[in-house]
Design an enzyme around this catalytic site. Structure first.
Site, mmCIF file in Angstrom:
data_model
loop_
_atom_site.group_PDB
_atom_site.id
_atom_site.type_symbol
_atom_site.label_atom_id
_atom_site.label_comp_id
_atom_site.label_asym_id
_atom_site.label_seq_id
_atom_site.Cartn_x
_atom_site.Cartn_y
_atom_site.Cartn_z
ATOM 1 N N CYS A 275 4.552 -3.207 6.289
ATOM 2 C CA CYS A 275 3.423 -4.111 6.508
ATOM 3 C C CYS A 275 3.353 -4.315 8.012
ATOM 4 C CB CYS A 275 3.638 -5.437 5.775
ATOM 5 S SG CYS A 275 2.415 -6.693 6.212
ATOM 6 N N THR B 195 -3.262 -0.957 9.025
ATOM 7 C CA THR B 195 -2.627 -1.729 7.956
ATOM 8 C C THR B 195 -2.019 -0.744 6.982
ATOM 9 O OG1 THR B 195 -3.097 -3.055 5.985
ATOM 10 C CG2 THR B 195 -4.930 -1.904 6.936
ATOM 11 N N THR C 191 -1.192 -1.470 3.581
ATOM 12 C CA THR C 191 -1.704 -1.629 2.222
ATOM 13 C C THR C 191 -3.013 -0.882 1.998
ATOM 14 O OG1 THR C 191 -0.646 -3.787 1.988
ATOM 15 C CG2 THR C 191 -2.482 -3.316 0.503
#
Length: 235
Positions: free
Chosen positions: A197, A83, A85
């Site tokens: 993302c 991921t 983030t």
């Protein structure tokens, strides 16, 4: 072959792509019935996302560190956080384990520089687009000029990720909205768009965008394959 450790589940929709593409890459490079040596720890994303939205990054970190230690205990030779983030906490997670961490922004920036880019647009969660852990790394370590959408468009991009893509929902209207945002960034001077993302590739699959797309999921996978198997032979 080294054992790849994946810290996933954030969301599991994109973790599924990591598992699939890594195994497809091993089969393509080695042939036969080869598949990846891999350890996967998948978190329960609901409490992680709730803590993140509340600004409780200490709780998020505890989930990630626990998962990373589990991956290490399973015999992984290096760690991949599946991921973008959560790379906000990459340095803290890396300090908690004794195996190297393959950073998704480094894999993406290396490809961008290889193909001669110097100005890129960045799409992702609000955390990725607005906090310095990602943009700053691309700029300070790799010399890239990073553009982000307007405030209104950042909110739109973020909400589509959490309300739709992380729940496996791909809507044509949201695809059109992302293409509009990409068009605006092209007008601002972006040479390509970083899909910052790991779920965005699901939304834009098969479309013809106004700019080249740098799929961080795919690039992270390729970097993990190189780390596990050695660089692929030049074609």
């Amino acid at each position: 072959m080294k054992t790849i450790g994946i810290l996933g589940g954030m969301s599991w929709e994109s973790s599924l792509l990591y598992y699939k593409w890594i195994n497809e890459g091993v089969r393509q490079r080695l042939g036969g019935l080869h598949s990846a040596r891999m350890v996967l720890h998948s978190v329960d994303f609901h409490p992680v996302e709730a803590a993140m939205c509340a600004g409780d990054w200490q709780t998020v970190e505890s989930h990630l560190v626990q998962g990373a230690l589990s991956v290490q205990a399973g015999g992984a030779d290096f760690l991949v956080i599946a991921t973008n983030t959560m790379h906000k906490l990459a340095e803290n997670v890396s300090r908690a384990v004794d195996i190297p961490l393959l950073h998704i922004a480094d894999a993406t920036a290396a490809h961008a520089r290889k193909i001669g880019l110097h100005t890129v647009g960045l799409l992702g969660t609000a955390f990725t687009m607005e906090h310095d852990f990602y943009k700053g790394r691309l700029t300070d370590r790799h010399g890239l000029n990073v553009l982000v959408p307007s405030q209104a468009d950042r909110t739109l991009v973020h909400e589509i990720i959490f309300r739709e893509l992380c729940q496996g929902c791909v809507l044509p209207g949201s695809r059109d909205a992302y293409l509009r945002v990409i068009g605006h960034m092209a007008a601002q001077g972006a040479q390509a768009i970083i899909l910052g993302c790991t779920e965005i590739c699901m939304l834009l699959e098969g479309c013809i965008p106004p700019l080249p797309l740098l799929d961080t999921t795919r690039l992270h996978v390729e970097a993990a394959l190189d780390m596990a198997l050695g660089p692929a032979p030049a074609v």
